[in-house]
Design an enzyme around this catalytic site. Structure first.
Site, PDB file in Angstrom:
ATOM      1  N   GLU A  76      17.173  10.506  83.487  1.00 52.51           N
ATOM      2  CA  GLU A  76      17.566  10.470  84.893  1.00 52.51           C
ATOM      3  C   GLU A  76      18.428  11.646  85.348  1.00 52.51           C
ATOM      4  OE1 GLU A  76      19.268   6.565  85.448  1.00 52.51           O
ATOM      5  OE2 GLU A  76      17.269   5.794  85.889  1.00 52.51           O
ATOM      6  N   GLN A 116      18.562  10.639  78.098  1.00 48.66           N
ATOM      7  CA  GLN A 116      17.917   9.637  77.248  1.00 48.66           C
ATOM      8  C   GLN A 116      16.519  10.108  76.870  1.00 48.66           C
ATOM      9  OE1 GLN A 116      18.029   7.624  81.165  1.00 48.66           O
ATOM     10  NE2 GLN A 116      16.602   6.218  80.166  1.00 48.66           N
ATOM     11  N   TRP A 127      12.589  -0.695  85.228  1.00 47.00           N
ATOM     12  CA  TRP A 127      11.504  -0.574  84.245  1.00 47.00           C
ATOM     13  C   TRP A 127      11.923  -1.158  82.905  1.00 47.00           C
ATOM     14  CZ3 TRP A 127      10.747   4.098  80.728  1.00 47.00           C
ATOM     15  CH2 TRP A 127      11.974   4.696  80.405  1.00 47.00           C
TER      16      TRP A 127
END
Lengths: 761, 761
Positions: free
Chosen positions: A475, A588, A333
């Site tokens: 993630e 993140q 992405w």
């Protein structure tokens, strides 16, 4: 010279200079000082470097799965191998080095080394080496290799092709067949598992006559030259490396021969190359006055974003560009969210090419959807040539038990499809390129909508659709439900599909419907999902929950404290039992990522609450995190904080702040998304550019050390220049056009003929 | 004497005899040789044993969470502590032991020890100890402690209350207050975290006069007695332990005093106790002629199933009964699926009491549903007094990293609710107790249906409901979708709810609807879910996939080979990264469990295919696995295989075949579900009993070493006796009734007045 960081300098805001050599930094420096042209990347190694120095020339469109597990690009034989023997020793970086300097000139995409060796009897030998990956001849890397000694001497020099190159997961070439081409050498080899072939040819042009003989030892195939030098005499070897694969065209062996035969001189090649780079910088450069370190760091990142981007055909931008094989040379992405915007605003034709890559891989995305029991286009988390999923089921390993970890990037990180729909529509909004939407974009978005409605679950007793078992941008948390980022992006994607149904020409819609066999009941379902998809709302503290029950997880502030729980420094932090999994510690930006992409989704107070909540809970262990936070912080007027994030982001590669290995998997190389997003931090962050409801909003707020910032953009197809100081913003229309673009600067709307000067509050 | 297993014997099919002592076996033998009465369990330890020997008296309804993590039953102070000092040494099991024998008599629920110590100067002392937990006085455990010496001697004896007892997760009692009761001792203490109190009192009756003085050392509070013995003289101490808690009644301290004051003599108490056991065995006994070892092993299991079952009020049957605190003294699905059937067929009033426990905990199940965002009754995986979830989020730990493992038994193992609906309807079908259904059963089933429809997901593009993210009976695979067991059970539960709506009196239904505020649109949804719930179908090889994509997992046959991958013997095999997670290796029966509960769901060929597929892929590491496989194998006519599983199952506790610790968590103690299911293996397995569409099917197929099997059952409220040999089946109606029950034996239907003799094929 201005110091950039440890042993790094610049003189003019265009060069990166390093005066010392550290073999421990081979991975990083090989990436930072690399050259490339979107077709290939040649790592910043030296002529005599071999696999142990992470030498590699990574070539697009050469995916191969040598080990049966990891499909990755091929590092081809190195035709720029040169090594000098003098006083019976092979010269290399060691303690005979008297002085050393290496430079990356981003202005013309050239990497250089100058090294002086002090040998026995006061013999000094100076090697000067410069290299560029031609932007006019994309199959060619040119090197000028110059040798000078202070005393008369005899030396030997090998020039040839080194086939023992660095490769992370297996040897991707087999059946090497060496051949002679006009006295130079070439090699032909087959992919280990894939069905392509590659050709690599060297071309040597010596400034002196040499005694030469064939050389074939330890994987190096070439010639051994004997050269006699007088005192203070020098000689030059202009050497070219030509690369061609059977994926590039149908007659690669004759094509490479043609290039060999028609190759211009080194100087001519350099001249056209430099002209190409001049044009590139006219397109993308951002000038920062007041802080030369920020200036060079920003250009360094833009440079790497550019050389990572294939333009010769529709191929992905690798998550590590062409700096190494990590992340399989494939698109994540990252491509749409971090790399696309710079092109969208500066060079829409490249943006279009990136999206065309996604169109060309639509069938791969459809195969992936089908494989997992869904319909439409489920784009691959790691997407190579065909769009089929390259991400292996087991990505990281548990370094404590040495067992592989079943990560679910490839099946649960479904936001990739809505991300692409978002990018398609961003392109459409900024270019008004209806033809693209009619020919490609709508079909992609419709297939994405199809995927979505086959993926969502209807909860009958809640009368709403939910999105269960996903992985958001952060993630470290897999297997989550109703990830705010994913749900909002999904709703947006569905609404784009519905919008296209509404605004495109009915005949075109009819054609597309026929082409993809889109039934009326499918569209009914799109409308239902659009209406009833669950969108989490901010809580009493104005904070959006990252996913269902996130707030129930252990809160550790600052997140960095969680690292005290590590048993092994290389441990993977996430699924299934890493130290962050049952905490609120994020890898993140996740909710902040959503706010970055939709700046007007909530009011400023809510954005601030979310930023304040999530930032301290974020480890920023993804290179995607600092830029996103910088953009949102800058928009919130938190300029010092935004600037700190900016500095962190632009220095990730330069200062080698991120780990090259995680959970036993090599993830080194350039952080290409961050490289591209560096551009966004300035334009969308400090300049506050956003496109909203047909207007361009700007709100310049410069960091304290910056006097001015200037750049050019293409908006709705027209070129504008922008320059801002702390007090004034100048906008100039560069191309002739009658468009009346409305700019909203600090809340005031401006519409002008040629240029405008706006006093900033 | 017939040998049962290593050092274990029987003489008559009712006793378990052991002639050696091994301190390493303290956990196991303390469980195997325990006594109990459904109110309390007293481990098979010896009078002088203390916490290091896993001494414990586990009392129902005393849940406490001392460590803030684990709620478990309390082990109360031990009022049967007795120890003898002679020749200045305290007698205990050590190398002065000359002979030793311990016996469990399951016929009257009595445990015995006889030990002879050979001391200095040829002094021999023999201790004979017997103990039973009274079935007529459930707050009383009686012990007869007899001492005899071969020479005159002086001895000292402590008799008192030992408060330093074994407890797994923290000390559950505080503020111990010792008191005198008529010269005996008592202790009152408060729960550490819960709000109950306990009283424990001793009562000593010596056959000789003793010089006594107070004793209070090292947690033992009582008296030190001095006794002079002549040669070959003996004395007897009849000692009683009385236990009462504030959860038992409102005036526990006066109640316990009343018991103390009215306690019969040891012999009287034993007499009534033995009568009670005689009646128990008339109800549950299964006589096996031909194999005395199987006979005693089966009775041993039935004995333990009985003493684990609370009958004094509606409380759960613990997964380890009252043998220890493991599994928190709480009910799992074990209760309904493994323990209920014996009661359903032998003593329906106890079966009703078990189901009433679930009714009484309905509000806890509703709270759990609500907590997780669902409606109706989500029964707890580990259910104590209130029905609130006792299962901690982190059940096992990763023994390699020492990090806790987030198991999801408490949120994903949703089949518990349908399991209970299944049990309710089994009770209804076998008893025709409409009143129970009207008063309790329907409400439970409706709340379960409510839970189900709030839990399922509708997949719009597949036009079906699916059940996503569950854990099936096989606990090694968490986070799975469309587990065949769960989906079929769920569909069955919904269909029961719909059936009750249909068959119960409309006024009753109206009342229940009003009571639980059941709306018409909810019922509409039940019908829709009943119609569209996805039921996986057997594949081309007639095999039902255990869950979505199970067949894609690594197949390891036999499953036991997977253990080669262990790093640590105590590793947990399952979630999140245990050695079985990405393999087809199952902990226990899953699809086979489904086939066991619904013998007519598929034809025999399909059942065979599934058995043959799954059995070799099953590790049988749950004690729930061998019985289920034995039943299905017997029905399939695989009698040798069924017999092997039977032997494995009935020996699990006797031979201590299963681990006491897994993933760092203590899971020792009696395998209560397996104890109960041992009954099923004979009646539902070898006898082939099944109730189907109003008929009782039988298909006797005895193991080769068995000559005959006989037992009694209560069917539709009427008592029948069954006896089968290899050639003939005798059925006798024991109670007067006009009911014409139809039996289908080997396919032929029989209906008879008083008795029938059927020749078997």
């Amino acid at each position: 010279m201005k110091i950039i960081g440890k042993a790094l300098f610049t003189t003019n805001g265009w060069d990166i200079i390093k005066n010392s050599y550290d073999v421990q930094q081979s991975i990083t420096e090989g990436s930072n000082f690399m050259v490339g042209n979107g077709y290939l990347g040649y790592r910043g190694t030296f002529a005599e470097d071999r696999s142990e120095h992470y030498q590699g020339c990574i070539v697009t469109d050469t995916w191969d799965k040598a080990d049966g597990k990891w499909e990755e690009l091929t590092t081809v034989p190195n035709a720029l191998f040169v090594q000098v023997k003098i006083q019976n020793q092979w010269l290399k970086q060691n303690d005979t080095v008297k002085s050393f300097q290496r430079v990356l000139n981003v202005i013309n995409g050239m990497t250089k080394r100058e090294v002086v060796y002090l040998l026995k009897d006061g013999l000094e030998i100076k090697i000067t080496e410069e290299k560029f990956a031609s932007y006019t001849h994309k199959h060619v890397i040119a090197m000028r290799y110059q040798v000078k000694t202070n005393k008369a001497c005899d030396l030997k020099l090998i020039s040839g092709i080194d086939s023992k190159v660095w490769s992370i997961n297996g040897e991707h070439l087999k059946n090497h067949n060496y051949f002679n081409m006009n006295g130079d050498c070439g090699v032909h080899a087959e992919a280990t598992q894939a069905d392509h072939h590659i050709w690599v040819v060297e071309k040597n042009m010596f400034s002196v006559d040499t005694e030469k003989q064939s050389y074939d030892q330890d994987g190096i195939f070439g010639h051994l030259h004997e050269i006699k030098l007088s005192a203070d005499e020098s000689f030059v070897l202009n050497k070219f490396m030509l690369v061609m694969t059977s994926n590039d065209n149908n007659t690669p062996s004759s094509e490479i021969k043609k290039i060999y035969n028609t190759l211009p001189t080194y100087d001519k090649l350099l001249e056209t190359h430099e002209k190409a780079w001049l044009k590139i910088w006219q397109t993308y450069d951002i000038k920062i006055n007041g802080n030369i370190v920020d200036q060079v760091a920003l250009r360094f990142n833009i440079y790497h974003a550019i050389i990572a981007t294939p333009t010769h055909k529709s191929l992905p931008i690798g998550a590590r560009g062409l700096s190494c094989q990590a992340y399989q040379g494939a698109a994540f992405w990252d491509q749409e969210i971090y790399n696309l915007p710079m092109y969208l605003y500066s060079n829409p034709s490249i943006a279009k090419n990136i999206l065309l890559y996604r169109y060309k891989t639509l069938s791969g995305a459809k195969r992936k959807a089908k494989k997992h029991g869904y319909e439409g286009a489920f784009y691959s988390w790691i997407s190579g040539k065909t769009g089929d999923e390259l991400c292996p089921d087991f990505f990281f390993k548990d370094v404590i038990t040495n067992r592989p970890i079943r990560n679910h990037f490839n099946v649960w990180q479904i936001h990739i499809s809505p991300d692409i729909a978002y990018a398609v529509d961003q392109y459409y909004q900024l270019t008004k390129d209806t033809e693209f939407i009619e020919s490609y974009g709508a079909e992609m978005v419709f297939e994405i909508a199809r995927f979505i409605v086959s993926r969502v679950d209807f909860k009958p007793r809640r009368n709403r659709y939910e999105i269960v078992r996903v992985q958001g941008p952060d993630e470290y948390h897999e297997n989550i439900d109703n990830n705010s980022y994913t749900n909002y992006m999904t709703k947006h994607a569905i609404s784009i599909a519905i919008k296209y149904l509404d605004i495109l020409d009915p005949l075109t819609i009819k054609t597309i419907k026929q082409k993809i066999d889109l039934a009326a009941d499918e569209i009914t379902l799109w409308l239902d999902v659009n209406e009833k998809l669950y969108l989490p709302q901010p809580n009493n503290h104005n904070v959006l929950e990252q996913f269902d029950d996130y707030f129930k997880l252990e809160s550790i502030v600052p997140a960095s404290k969680v690292t005290e729980r590590l048993i092994d420094a290389e441990e993977y932090y996430g699924w299934p039992n890493g130290i962050t999994v049952y905490t609120q510690c994020n890898k993140q930006a996740d909710v902040v990522q959503l706010l970055s992409l939709f700046p007007k989704l909530f009011n400023d107070q809510t954005v601030m609450s979310n930023y304040r909540y999530y930032e301290p809970r974020t480890l920023h262990f993804s290179s995607l995190s600092p830029t996103t936070h910088a953009i949102v912080a800058a928009r919130l007027g938190l300029i010092d904080e935004a600037y700190n994030k900016f500095r962190k982001a632009v220095m990730i590669d330069l200062l080698n702040t991120n780990e090259a290995v995680s959970g036993g998997t090599f993830i080194g190389g350039m952080h290409t998304a961050n490289n591209g997003a560096s551009w966004q931090m300035v334009v969308q962050g400090f300049m506050g550019l956003m496109h909203h409801e047909g207007k361009f909003h700007l709100n310049p707020q410069l960091p304290i050390s910056w006097d001015s910032v200037s750049f050019e953009l293409i908006l709705y197809g027209h070129r504008y220049s922008f320059k801002t100081t702390k007090t004034q913003l100048y906008i100039t229309k560069l191309s002739e056009n009658d468009t009346d673009i409305e700019f909203v600067v600090q809340g005031e709307t401006y519409c002008f003929q040629q240029e405008v000067t706006i006093h900033l509050r």
